[in-house]
Write a protein that holds these residues in place. Structure first.
Motif, PDB file in Angstrom:
ATOM      1  N   VAL A  99      75.680  62.924  43.552  1.00  0.00           N
ATOM      2  CA  VAL A  99      74.462  63.305  43.520  1.00  0.00           C
ATOM      3  C   VAL A  99      74.147  64.779  43.620  1.00  0.00           C
ATOM      4  CG1 VAL A  99      71.939  63.415  43.746  1.00  0.00           C
ATOM      5  CG2 VAL A  99      73.053  61.203  43.748  1.00  0.00           C
ATOM      6  N   SER A 100      74.601  65.279  44.698  1.00  0.00           N
ATOM      7  CA  SER A 100      74.905  66.778  44.956  1.00  0.00           C
ATOM      8  C   SER A 100      75.569  67.447  43.937  1.00  0.00           C
ATOM      9  CB  SER A 100      75.402  67.058  46.525  1.00  0.00           C
ATOM     10  OG  SER A 100      74.508  66.350  47.257  1.00  0.00           O
ATOM     11  N   SER A 104      73.903  69.759  40.990  1.00  0.00           N
ATOM     12  CA  SER A 104      74.441  71.313  40.845  1.00  0.00           C
ATOM     13  C   SER A 104      75.154  71.761  39.606  1.00  0.00           C
ATOM     14  CB  SER A 104      75.283  71.635  42.153  1.00  0.00           C
ATOM     15  OG  SER A 104      74.535  71.244  43.200  1.00  0.00           O
ATOM     16  N   MET A 105      75.707  70.398  38.846  1.00  0.00           N
ATOM     17  CA  MET A 105      76.220  71.017  37.491  1.00  0.00           C
ATOM     18  C   MET A 105      75.254  71.226  36.567  1.00  0.00           C
ATOM     19  SD  MET A 105      79.556  70.983  37.483  1.00  0.00           S
ATOM     20  CE  MET A 105      79.559  70.905  35.584  1.00  0.00           C
ATOM     21  N   MET A 106      73.948  70.845  36.849  1.00  0.00           N
ATOM     22  CA  MET A 106      72.869  71.024  35.807  1.00  0.00           C
ATOM     23  C   MET A 106      72.472  72.623  35.540  1.00  0.00           C
ATOM     24  SD  MET A 106      70.178  68.039  36.076  1.00  0.00           S
ATOM     25  CE  MET A 106      69.916  68.219  37.809  1.00  0.00           C
ATOM     26  N   LYS A 112      66.377  77.678  33.890  1.00  0.00           N
ATOM     27  CA  LYS A 112      65.427  76.786  33.699  1.00  0.00           C
ATOM     28  C   LYS A 112      65.746  75.264  34.426  1.00  0.00           C
ATOM     29  CE  LYS A 112      61.735  77.842  30.749  1.00  0.00           C
ATOM     30  NZ  LYS A 112      60.410  77.630  30.875  1.00  0.00           N
ATOM     31  N   ALA A 113      66.678  75.177  34.527  1.00  0.00           N
ATOM     32  CA  ALA A 113      67.457  73.763  35.093  1.00  0.00           C
ATOM     33  C   ALA A 113      67.558  74.087  36.597  1.00  0.00           C
ATOM     34  CB  ALA A 113      69.023  73.443  34.495  1.00  0.00           C
ATOM     35  N   MET A 114      67.589  75.244  37.194  1.00  0.00           N
ATOM     36  CA  MET A 114      67.590  75.251  38.634  1.00  0.00           C
ATOM     37  C   MET A 114      66.450  74.632  39.318  1.00  0.00           C
ATOM     38  SD  MET A 114      69.151  79.015  39.107  1.00  0.00           S
ATOM     39  CE  MET A 114      69.606  78.728  40.804  1.00  0.00           C
ATOM     40  N   PRO A 115      65.306  74.631  39.123  1.00  0.00           N
ATOM     41  CA  PRO A 115      64.175  73.828  39.760  1.00  0.00           C
ATOM     42  C   PRO A 115      64.402  72.299  39.799  1.00  0.00           C
ATOM     43  CG  PRO A 115      63.125  75.428  38.551  1.00  0.00           C
ATOM     44  CD  PRO A 115      64.566  75.436  37.941  1.00  0.00           C
ATOM     45  N   LEU A 116      65.271  71.851  38.498  1.00  0.00           N
ATOM     46  CA  LEU A 116      65.358  70.352  38.560  1.00  0.00           C
ATOM     47  C   LEU A 116      66.546  69.981  39.548  1.00  0.00           C
ATOM     48  CD1 LEU A 116      64.923  67.597  36.990  1.00  0.00           C
ATOM     49  CD2 LEU A 116      66.626  68.378  35.215  1.00  0.00           C
ATOM     50  N   LEU A 374      74.995  67.354  26.113  1.00  0.00           N
ATOM     51  CA  LEU A 374      75.940  66.658  27.507  1.00  0.00           C
ATOM     52  C   LEU A 374      77.296  67.330  27.189  1.00  0.00           C
ATOM     53  CD1 LEU A 374      76.532  64.663  29.434  1.00  0.00           C
ATOM     54  CD2 LEU A 374      77.425  63.026  27.590  1.00  0.00           C
ATOM     55  N   GLY A 375      77.629  67.710  25.998  1.00  0.00           N
ATOM     56  CA  GLY A 375      78.826  68.435  25.809  1.00  0.00           C
ATOM     57  C   GLY A 375      79.088  69.783  26.682  1.00  0.00           C
ATOM     58  N   ILE A 376      77.814  70.581  26.841  1.00  0.00           N
ATOM     59  CA  ILE A 376      77.936  71.690  27.501  1.00  0.00           C
ATOM     60  C   ILE A 376      78.268  71.468  28.770  1.00  0.00           C
ATOM     61  CG2 ILE A 376      76.453  73.772  28.398  1.00  0.00           C
ATOM     62  CD1 ILE A 376      74.911  73.376  25.963  1.00  0.00           C
ATOM     63  N   LEU A 377      77.905  70.475  29.548  1.00  0.00           N
ATOM     64  CA  LEU A 377      78.161  69.823  30.805  1.00  0.00           C
ATOM     65  C   LEU A 377      79.560  69.402  31.093  1.00  0.00           C
ATOM     66  CD1 LEU A 377      75.609  68.253  33.264  1.00  0.00           C
ATOM     67  CD2 LEU A 377      78.483  67.319  33.101  1.00  0.00           C
ATOM     68  N   VAL A 378      80.019  68.689  30.234  1.00  0.00           N
ATOM     69  CA  VAL A 378      81.352  68.029  30.159  1.00  0.00           C
ATOM     70  C   VAL A 378      82.344  69.118  30.025  1.00  0.00           C
ATOM     71  CG1 VAL A 378      83.063  66.458  28.959  1.00  0.00           C
ATOM     72  CG2 VAL A 378      80.674  65.960  29.466  1.00  0.00           C
TER      73      VAL A 378
END
Length: 707
Positions: A99-100, A104-106, A112-116, A374-378
């Motif tokens: 999960v960590s 953190s990959m987000m 905008k994704a840092m609070p999430l 999802l492609g950006i993360l992958v």
């Protein structure tokens, strides 16, 4: 000092409103759950509301809904998975590491994704504290979801009802930042202040201003304005027109300092700009109070004195003539700024629809777009990706924190150590370094404050009052003074312990020791798999040059009448300034890194300043064409502009080659047109600074090439 840190303005800022909204929602839902059920149920609901509130920041309604919904769903799933695995230590640790890493990959999706990311880590650690049976885990996740969904519904209704007020506050913040930026320009006329340092300060200030202006665009220009929002649209456009005028004054400081260092001219110019800054601030101040603004600034004495000085300046030749022309041009620009501030005041006083609206155009290029693919993360699941390395760093650090906390001689709270690590470890070394000091000092102060409160106050109602204040303060200062947020968060957590475990007196000292442990672990891991800023510098420098070339092309189309409006010019200018702000921010972060990781700081400073000067020159050139539009010799001016643009493109396009010789065709003199001399001078300055941009790029390439 940030405007919202002043008591005079804090209570009317969106920071205070956000903190009050969050505290009311969390405490209200907690009381409601406690009234309906019991304390454990209320605590689980409060956790859901608290985690969801981390996503409750100023945003367009659709974006806010998507962000908060993602927070509710993701954090509920994390709460369920961690609770289900909590009875088997090796399984729990495996889930926590995964999960960590994934949370953190987000951050690949941006700020905008840092609070999430933090919300997911937050609920993960809270859910891992006590072992749960499968039935308890399901109940805990369901209550968490109920708290999160309840808070989301509450926040969306409140923001929907008060969205005009939020737009007012965000627009006022952009105006405050414009006033601060304008005030920095006043310092450029102070002969005692070093000009290079002042220019660098201006570039940093412009980066912050661009961020605030983008927040204003995202809220005010998205969608069709309601009738009561038309004034905000008009003020927004007037603010950007004023910004271009203020930007255009940033061109002749060096020449003015050389020729008018003695006497009263420079202090007069500085006083006028300083008064203009206070006048802009008055507009922002009135807007936060939902009132029309009126100028209380009297420019008369300074303008009269400036006119007298200009009359007494003897006519010179050569450089003296150029300096006098620059002085008169600067005086004219300052008058234009003052007149534009008057229009800004008028925009706040207009009745609905009284001012003409800007013609309907596609605002999409001006707005921040949500893109969660999802492609950006992958595509970032690779060793060379800074985000991938950051995610590994966080996962390893949290695992180390949990393992080490098991060996401490007192009853440690591993989740507090892990939360400290999650708070401190950030994608950049610079932000990690800043958060480390703020978290440690904030926790120390928060523990001391809470110890005093718990020693003297034993009435639950009064303790809940302190808890409400801490819950409001934590999000209110998150973006402007994190140290205050750290203080408030510590008070909030320790008061919750004091309310639920009245005799847990050791909680204060234990939390302090856990924070110290988490800080040491985070400090160590900030050097593990690092991603130093200098690795990204070549890419960022090339991005600035590319955006600069596109901006020059758009400016050429506008000035040579190839387009009927300035929309593309504004879009290109925005993208250029955004790329420059990104480079400037990276440079600032690099300067916080260890000395052996810094590369070409002086060259990068010169590069950013010279690029910034190009924008200022272009704004000044556009104003010059408007000022001398009467009897303009179109053919000769067009020839001169085309020659200038050709040379500027050559300089920017051949950054590693010799600067080309000065283009021909600019020596013709049109004495009958008063704008010809200032036009020729402006074109020379543009060509000079474009050449210096190319030279700076070559120097940066040589400095980075040594690695």
């Amino acid at each position: 000092m940030h405007y919202a840190l002043a008591p005079r303005t804090f209570l009317f800022s969106h920071y205070f409103a956000t903190g009050l909204r969050i505290a009311t929602g969390i405490i209200g839902l907690t009381f409601l759950a406690y009234f309906i059920a019991d304390l454990p149920t209320a605590v689980a609901v409060a956790m859901g509301a608290l985690c969801t509130s981390l996503m409750d920041m100023p945003s367009p309604l659709r974006h806010k809904f998507n962000e908060m919904l993602a927070g509710v769903l993701l954090c509920s799933v994390v709460a369920l998975l961690v609770s289900l695995s909590s009875q088997v230590e090796w399984l729990l640790f495996t889930v926590i590491v995964l999960v960590s890493f994934l949370a953190s990959m987000m951050v690949v999706y941006g700020r905008k994704a840092m609070p999430l990311q933090f919300a997911a880590l937050f609920v993960m650690m809270l859910s891992s504290e006590a072992p749960s049976t499968p039935l308890q885990a399901l109940r805990h996740a369901a209550l968490f979801f109920a708290g999160g969904a309840g808070y989301m519904a509450y926040a969306m209704v409140v923001v929907w009802r008060l969205q005009r007020r939020l737009k007012q506050q965000v627009l006022a913040e952009a105006l405050y930042e414009l006033a601060n930026y304008t005030n920095m320009k006043a310092g450029c006329y102070d002969i005692e202040a070093g000009l290079p340092a002042q220019m660098e300060k201006l570039v940093r200030g412009q980066s912050v201003l661009a961020e605030r202006q983008q927040a204003s665009r995202d809220l005010i220009l998205r969608g069709r304005p309601t009738p009561d929002e038309e004034i905000l649209v008009q003020v927004h456009y007037a603010m950007f027109d004023l910004y271009e005028l203020v930007l255009a004054t940033h061109t002749d400081y060096e020449l003015l300092r050389q020729h008018f260092a003695k006497g009263t001219i420079l202090p007069l110019l500085g006083d006028l700009i300083g008064k203009a800054a206070r006048d802009i601030e008055a507009v922002a101040y009135a807007m936060t109070r939902n009132q029309p603004s009126r100028s209380n600034v009297d420019y008369g004495p300074e303008l009269a004195a400036l006119d007298a000085v200009l009359r007494d300046v003897p006519v010179g030749e050569g450089e003296d003539y150029d300096a006098q022309a620059a002085l008169r041009a600067t005086a004219n620009k300052i008058r234009d700024v003052i007149a534009m501030i008057g229009r800004l005041h008028a925009a706040t006083q207009a009745s609905h629809g009284a001012l003409p609206l800007v013609p309907h155009t596609d605002m999409t290029p001006f707005l921040t777009q949500q893109r969660y693919s999802l492609g950006i993360l992958v595509s970032n699941l690779r060793w060379s990706s800074p985000v991938f390395r950051f995610a590994l760093r966080v996962a390893m650090a949290i695992l180390a924190g949990l393992v080490l906390s098991r060996w401490l001689p007192y009853t440690s709270h591993g989740y507090w150590t892990a939360l400290t690590i999650a708070v401190i470890l950030k994608p950049s070394f610079s932000l990690t370094k800043q958060r480390r000091a703020d978290r440690l000092i904030g926790t120390l102060i928060g523990c001391m404050i809470t110890a005093v409160i718990l020693h003297f106050v034993h009435t639950p109602a009064i303790l809940i009052g302190f808890l409400f204040v801490a819950t409001a303060a934590a999000p209110a200062f998150l973006s402007i003074k994190y140290r205050y947020t750290a203080v408030a968060a510590s008070v909030q957590a320790l008061l919750l312990i004091g309310l639920t475990v009245p005799h847990g007196g050791s909680g204060v000292s234990e939390r302090l020791l856990d924070t110290l442990l988490g800080t040491l672990i985070a400090t160590f891991f900030s050097y593990v798999l690092p991603s130093w800023e200098y690795h990204n510098l070549p890419r960022l420098v090339d991005a600035v040059l590319d955006a600069n070339r596109k901006y020059i092309d758009a400016a050429a189309d506008l000035l040579l009448k190839r387009t009927g409006d300035d929309v593309q010019y504004r879009v290109s200018r925005k993208r250029f300034m955004d790329s420059l702000a990104t480079l400037s921010a990276a440079l600032g972060r690099m300067l916080d890194e260890p000395a052996d990781k810094r590369r070409a700081p002086d060259e990068l400073n010169r590069f950013t300043v010279q690029n910034y000067l190009l924008v200022a020159h272009m704004a000044a050139l556009r104003l010059l064409m408007q000022r001398y539009a009467e009897n303009l010799p179109a053919r000769e001016v067009e020839t001169a502009l085309e020659a200038m643009f050709a040379e500027v493109r050559a300089s920017l396009g051949a950054a590693h080659e010799a600067v080309p010789a000065q283009a021909a065709g600019q020596s013709t003199w049109i004495a009958a047109w008063p704008g010809w001399a200032p036009l020729q001078r402006r074109l020379r300055l543009l060509q000079r600074d474009a050449a210096q941009v190319a030279q700076s790029r070559t120097a940066i390439g040589a400095a980075l090439g040594r690695d």
